[in-house]
Design a protein around this motif. Structure first.
Motif, PDB file in Angstrom:
ATOM      1  N   MET A   1      32.823  71.970  49.771  1.00  0.00           N
ATOM      2  CA  MET A   1      31.909  71.146  50.552  1.00  0.00           C
ATOM      3  C   MET A   1      30.955  72.040  51.344  1.00  0.00           C
ATOM      4  O   MET A   1      31.378  73.000  51.953  1.00  0.00           O
ATOM      5  CB  MET A   1      32.722  70.277  51.493  1.00  0.00           C
ATOM      6  N   ARG A   9      29.507  64.296  57.640  1.00  0.00           N
ATOM      7  CA  ARG A   9      30.751  63.552  57.753  1.00  0.00           C
ATOM      8  C   ARG A   9      31.180  63.430  59.213  1.00  0.00           C
ATOM      9  O   ARG A   9      31.687  62.415  59.652  1.00  0.00           O
ATOM     10  CB  ARG A   9      31.812  64.268  56.940  1.00  0.00           C
ATOM     11  N   LEU A  10      30.917  64.514  59.936  1.00  0.00           N
ATOM     12  CA  LEU A  10      31.296  64.537  61.344  1.00  0.00           C
ATOM     13  C   LEU A  10      30.488  63.524  62.145  1.00  0.00           C
ATOM     14  O   LEU A  10      30.992  62.851  63.041  1.00  0.00           O
ATOM     15  CB  LEU A  10      31.072  65.944  61.893  1.00  0.00           C
ATOM     16  N   HIS A  12      28.740  60.892  60.864  1.00  0.00           N
ATOM     17  CA  HIS A  12      28.637  59.571  60.281  1.00  0.00           C
ATOM     18  C   HIS A  12      29.550  58.594  61.026  1.00  0.00           C
ATOM     19  O   HIS A  12      30.669  58.942  61.370  1.00  0.00           O
ATOM     20  CB  HIS A  12      29.060  59.644  58.817  1.00  0.00           C
ATOM     21  N   GLN A  14      32.334  56.011  61.733  1.00  0.00           N
ATOM     22  CA  GLN A  14      33.532  55.696  60.969  1.00  0.00           C
ATOM     23  C   GLN A  14      33.609  54.198  60.771  1.00  0.00           C
ATOM     24  O   GLN A  14      33.926  53.454  61.694  1.00  0.00           O
ATOM     25  CB  GLN A  14      34.776  56.189  61.719  1.00  0.00           C
ATOM     26  N   GLU A  22      38.782  46.032  50.675  1.00  0.00           N
ATOM     27  CA  GLU A  22      38.604  47.479  50.799  1.00  0.00           C
ATOM     28  C   GLU A  22      37.152  47.902  50.886  1.00  0.00           C
ATOM     29  O   GLU A  22      36.823  49.051  50.680  1.00  0.00           O
ATOM     30  CB  GLU A  22      39.304  48.217  49.646  1.00  0.00           C
ATOM     31  N   ASP A  50      33.197  38.178  54.739  1.00  0.00           N
ATOM     32  CA  ASP A  50      33.352  37.423  53.492  1.00  0.00           C
ATOM     33  C   ASP A  50      34.790  36.960  53.298  1.00  0.00           C
ATOM     34  O   ASP A  50      35.046  35.798  52.977  1.00  0.00           O
ATOM     35  CB  ASP A  50      32.947  38.292  52.291  1.00  0.00           C
TER      36      ASP A  50
END
Lengths: 255, 728
Positions: A1, A9-10, A12, A14, A22, A50
């Motif tokens: 990575m 990722r850090l 973004h 959660q 899912e 939904d």
């Protein structure tokens, strides 16, 4: 990575995944929940909009015996009744069939808290209607073969969760004597005859007693109410062993 | 499920075993006649034998959950290696107890298991088993040892004679117990286990837990079916093995439940791939490709791929390209390789919930530090080849020579594609091209689920049921959902191939890492820069438009009054309709479709078509199939849709408009694919493509750059129509 990916990722947000489909939960669901207890409410509020609005709650009771939303023939036909009354959470629509199949047959145990939390609605309704608190919870048992194959008894799992939320002690009071084919493959008549003598109360049932011999309110948990014969047979076995028991049924779906 | 663990002294010394059918193992080791019968049926070579004439089995009294049994055996094997011959009986007994204690100690508390062992001999109490088949009163009463031995022998032979068929059916498979029962059509559960166990004992099949136990310093559990690691495991109480924390793999749940105590049956290890064999008399690559009527560009790429498969020409051993092929990625062994890595952060979330997770997190983290380098599940498998062919190049025709090369050598080939409709569309074409070979078409709910065929056409999910089966794995549309970015499916595709087989990846828009690997010479590849009709790809034109959300209030049908689509855009749409083209309009979100359809219908009369000829469709539309058919038949003239139709749809004489092309949802690959819907037929090769966006983006620039590059390559390679005459 790469470092950039790591940074992304850090930073973004959660997003939580809906325990049913899912997918990421992006929007706050609007559908209200017919439940007061914060435990099950918390579980169900993790569903995405939904999935949450797909639940066909039974909000108006048509039959006071089985808790169906329409008037029903089965309860009129049955002369001897061992269950005081039953209440069901949802109508057994195609969508709900799929939810249950995912849990029961595919073994998606992540759905377990969701299905158990849905049972809180009929349980709360029963508590309000009867004005007598429940003393015990029990579940409809599986045969040993089926339990070995599936690895869990869905009714028992849901019952233990309810027991923890509502602080009603759970007791395994029943056993299944014979192994039968899956109920879902059967017609009404063959269900009725096949069920006779299928359940037996465990010896512990006989010993249950309240001070000054007051009746004991027992809540029996199962997944689907089709003709009501399974739960009726269970109640029969329990009451034969201990006549002081008042059995009420709480079921996940009413077909 | 629970299994029995025991140890036996074979000619190689004390060896631990676990068994799903104790009666078979006990009989095999203790009853010489039975063993002889088995040996007669399958040939005595290589079957395990006890070292003594009257062997003793040391058995753990209590059955163990399968995962633990496997861990105990692994531990014992490691402990006894090198000194298994010298072990005394007592130390075998204590060793087994200690191994069990160590394994359970690593697991959760609250599972008390007895570490007691018992010794089972032929005459001992443990030898009596009432349930044993074929053993009735006659045996008990008979004093004639000879007839008893003859009878055991006959029984052994009868059981073993069924094994070759079972081994052949299981070859290349990786099946859960329920799947194995369905494939082998076992009459009941006990028979299945008996046959599988005997096959495993003789090495004709491999039995294991569906989830690999955590090695002492390894990175935690790993699903043997889909390769998922700790982060996808859920631990639940399990009534079939009695553990309070039996792990279930959530990643591959849709194809049956893989859990720590579930049995996974796999075929025996495969022999060398046919691709490795050098044989005389096979047609040369160019001859092979000449038969299929390919265009020059297709032919050149196919020839390169065939040479790659065979390791000929520029791919012959020792050349640079061959080295690149060998080192293009990490070899993915099936038992020794680490788990596909799911990011630490995700593990951390799972870990907060329970103690196992926390421990596994620490374990994963240390393992990763020890390994030094992160393993990438999407890493290329060694011996991979990229076939980069533009949209409409005719990829299907190009794979025929590759399939022929493998099939004619007696190998097995697989075509994996992400989507079921592609499978159904491709099946009749393959049947026509290869009538002489057995074929299987696999998708969810397919009837041919258990066919063992030379040529298999499958959706990517079905690959989980294969292991080390194919000499050639062709992955179609490797950048498409769901294969793209799914470590599970990548693992499945890698595992389905024989270790020394070959993989060919097909794509019009390979993801960046692959393009980089190709351009740096780490990935052997061939490009097909031109369509089969040998006209250049239409280059997209840019058109400015306000973002759609300013036109259509989200979720509300109809558009806000006052804000309109720009006149130039409406004109371009009108011009496309007027020239008789079918118009694709792509939008990023499903909710934008209805509003836009309503809006565009206002313009229908101005374009000279009826409003009904304009419609929209999406993944949520039940009538999608019908609408696509109507669009192809020109009943619909303008279709508003999302990326659901970006691939696989061929409509002759079509133009493409991409609205909101600046949206991040439309990445470079999606833009190239959507642009690739235009100009696919030979009679209208110059379709029009418009990127309608509020501003220019890198993705749009990249897409245009990619299309231009391919056109340039086509021109340079003189693949375009008219170029041979012009220059040569």
């Amino acid at each position: 990575m790469s470092a950039l990916e790591w940074l992304h990722r850090l930073l973004h947000p959660q997003l939580e995944a809906c325990p049913r489909c899912e997918r990421e939960v992006r929007t706050a669901p609007a559908a209200a929940l017919p439940i007061r207890h914060p435990g099950p409410r918390a579980v169900l509020s993790r569903l995405c909009g939904d999935c949450r609005s797909a639940v066909p709650w039974i909000l108006a009771i048509g039959c006071p015996v089985c808790g169906r939303s329409a008037r029903c023939q089965d309860c009129l036909r049955r002369r001897v009744r061992h269950v005081e009354r039953s209440r069901c959470a949802v109508r057994y629509t195609e969508e709900m069939k799929e939810w249950l199949a995912q849990y029961k047959y595919s073994g998606a145990e992540r759905l377990e808290p969701v299905l158990a939390a849905m049972l809180a609605a009929p349980l709360e309704r029963l508590i309000v209607e009867r004005a007598v608190p429940f003393d015990l919870i029990a579940a409809v048992p599986l045969s040993a073969e089926r339990l070995d194959e599936r690895g869990f008894n869905q009714a028992e799992r849901m019952a233990t969760r309810l027991s923890r939320w509502y602080r009603i002690p759970y007791r395994p009071l029943l056993q299944r004597v014979r192994h039968t084919e899956k109920m879902s493959f059967k017609s009404r008549r063959s269900r009725l005859t096949d069920l006779r003598g299928l359940f037996e109360a465990l010896p512990e049932t006989r010993e249950l007693r309240k001070p000054d011999d007051a009746p004991i309110s027992l809540l029996l948990v199962d997944d689907v109410y089709t003709t009501g014969s399974t739960i009726n047979e269970c109640a029969f076995a329990l009451r034969r062993s201990n006549p002081r028991l008042d059995v009420c049924g709480v079921l996940w779906a009413r077909s | 499920m629970k299994v029995i663990v025991y140890a036996v002294q074979t000619v190689e010394g004390w060896t631990p075993y676990w068994t799903v059918d104790w009666s078979i193992d006990r009989r095999y080791w203790l009853d010489g006649g039975f063993r002889e019968g088995v040996g007669e049926a399958i040939g005595p070579r290589g079957i395990p034998r006890p070292s003594e004439a009257t062997p003793r089995l040391v058995k753990l009294m209590e059955p163990l959950p399968l995962g633990w049994a496997e861990a105990v055996c692994d531990r014992l094997k490691a402990e006894w290696s090198g000194r298994s011959r010298e072990l005394a009986l007592e130390s075998v007994r204590t060793g087994m107890g200690q191994a069990l204690q160590a394994v359970v100690g690593e697991g959760e508390r609250g599972n008390l298991l007895s570490t007691m062992t018992e010794i089972v001999t032929a005459g001992g109490a443990g030898a009596k088993d009432e349930n044993e088949p074929g053993r009735g009163n006659a045996w008990e009463g008979s004093s004639d040892a000879n007839s008893r031995a003859a009878r055991s022998k006959a029984e052994g032979r009868a059981l073993a004679e069924r094994l070759p068929r079972l081994a052949q059916q299981l070859a290349g498979r990786s099946l859960l117990r329920e799947e194995a029962a369905s494939m082998l059509a076992a009459p009941d559960a006990a028979t299945l286990l008996r046959e599988l166990q005997l096959a495993a004992l003789l090495g004709a099949a491999r039995l294991s837990a569906a989830i690999a136990p955590a090695a002492a310093r390894g990175p935690g559990l790993r699903c043997r079916r889909c390769g998922s690691a700790e982060a996808r495991m859920r631990r639940t109480a399990c009534a079939s093995c009695g553990r309070s924390g039996c792990a279930v793999c959530e990643a591959c749940l849709a194809l049956g439940r893989s859990r720590e105590c579930a049995l996974l049956a796999r075929g025996a290890e495969p022999g060398a791939s046919v691709l490795q064999a050098r044989r005389a008399g096979v047609p040369a690559a160019d001859e092979l490709c000449g038969r299929w009527g390919l265009s020059p560009a297709q032919r050149r790429a196919s020839e390169a791929a065939v040479r790659f498969l065979r390791g000929e020409g520029e791919f012959a051993a020792g050349t640079r390209a061959a080295q690149a092929a060998g080192h293009g990625g990490r070899e993915r062994g099936l038992t020794d390789s680490g788990p596909p890595n799911v990011g630490l952060r995700r593990t951390a979330i799972a870990a907060s919930s329970d103690e196992h997770g926390l421990r596994s997190l620490v374990r994963t983290a240390t393992a990763r530090l020890l390994a030094g380098r992160r393993r990438d599940p999407m890493a290329l498998q060694a011996r991979s080849f990229l076939l980069w062919a533009v949209t409409g190049a005719g990829k299907t025709e190009m794979i025929f020579p590759l399939l022929e090369a493998v099939l004619s050598a007696g190998g097995r080939a697989l075509i994996a594609t992400p989507r079921r409709d592609v499978v159904l569309e491709l099946a009749p074409r393959l049947a026509k091209a290869f009538p002489g070979y057995s074929r299987a078409v696999l998708y969810g709910g397919s009837e041919e689920r258990w066919h063992q065929a030379a040529l298999t056409l499958s959706t990517t999910h079905q690959l989980l049921r294969f292991q080390e089966a194919f000499d050639l794995v062709l992955v179609d549309e490797l950048d498409a959902f769901p294969y793209h970015n799914d470590p599970m499916l990548h693992y499945a595709a890698a595992a389905a191939r024989k270790p020394d087989g070959a993989t060919v990846l097909l794509s019009a828009t390979p993801p960046t890492p692959l393009r980089r690997a190709a351009s740096r010479g780490r990935l052997p590849h061939a490009k097909v820069p031109v369509r089969y009709h040998r006209h250049p790809l239409p280059v997209p034109r840019a058109l400015r438009m306000p973002p759609l959300h300013r036109l259509a209030a989200s979720g509300r049908p109809g558009l806000k009054a006052g804000v309109k689509l720009p006149g130039r855009l409406l004109q371009a749409l009108g011009a496309s309709v007027a020239r008789g083209a079918q118009v694709f309009v792509f939008v990023p979100y499903i909710r934008q479709i209805d509003g836009l359809v309503a809006y565009l219908r206002w313009s229908a009369s101005a374009w000279g078509i009826s409003p009904e000829a304009i419609d929209g469709t999406s993944s949520k539309d039940e009538g999608r199939r019908d609408k696509v058919v109507a669009f192809r038949d020109r009943q619909l003239r303008l279709l508003v849709t999302t990326t659901i139709l970006e691939r696989g749809v061929t409509v002759p004489r079509s133009d493409v408009f991409i609205f909101d092309a600046h949206q991040t949802l439309f990445d470079e690959a999606a833009l190239v694919q959507m642009a690739g819907r235009a100009g696919r037929s030979a009679d209208d090769p110059a379709g029009r493509v418009y990127f309608c966006s509020a501003y220019h983006t890198l993705a749009q620039r990249g897409a245009i750059g990619q299309i231009r590059m391919m056109n340039r390559l086509a021109r340079r390679g003189r693949y375009l129509l008219g170029s041979e005459e012009g220059e040569g």
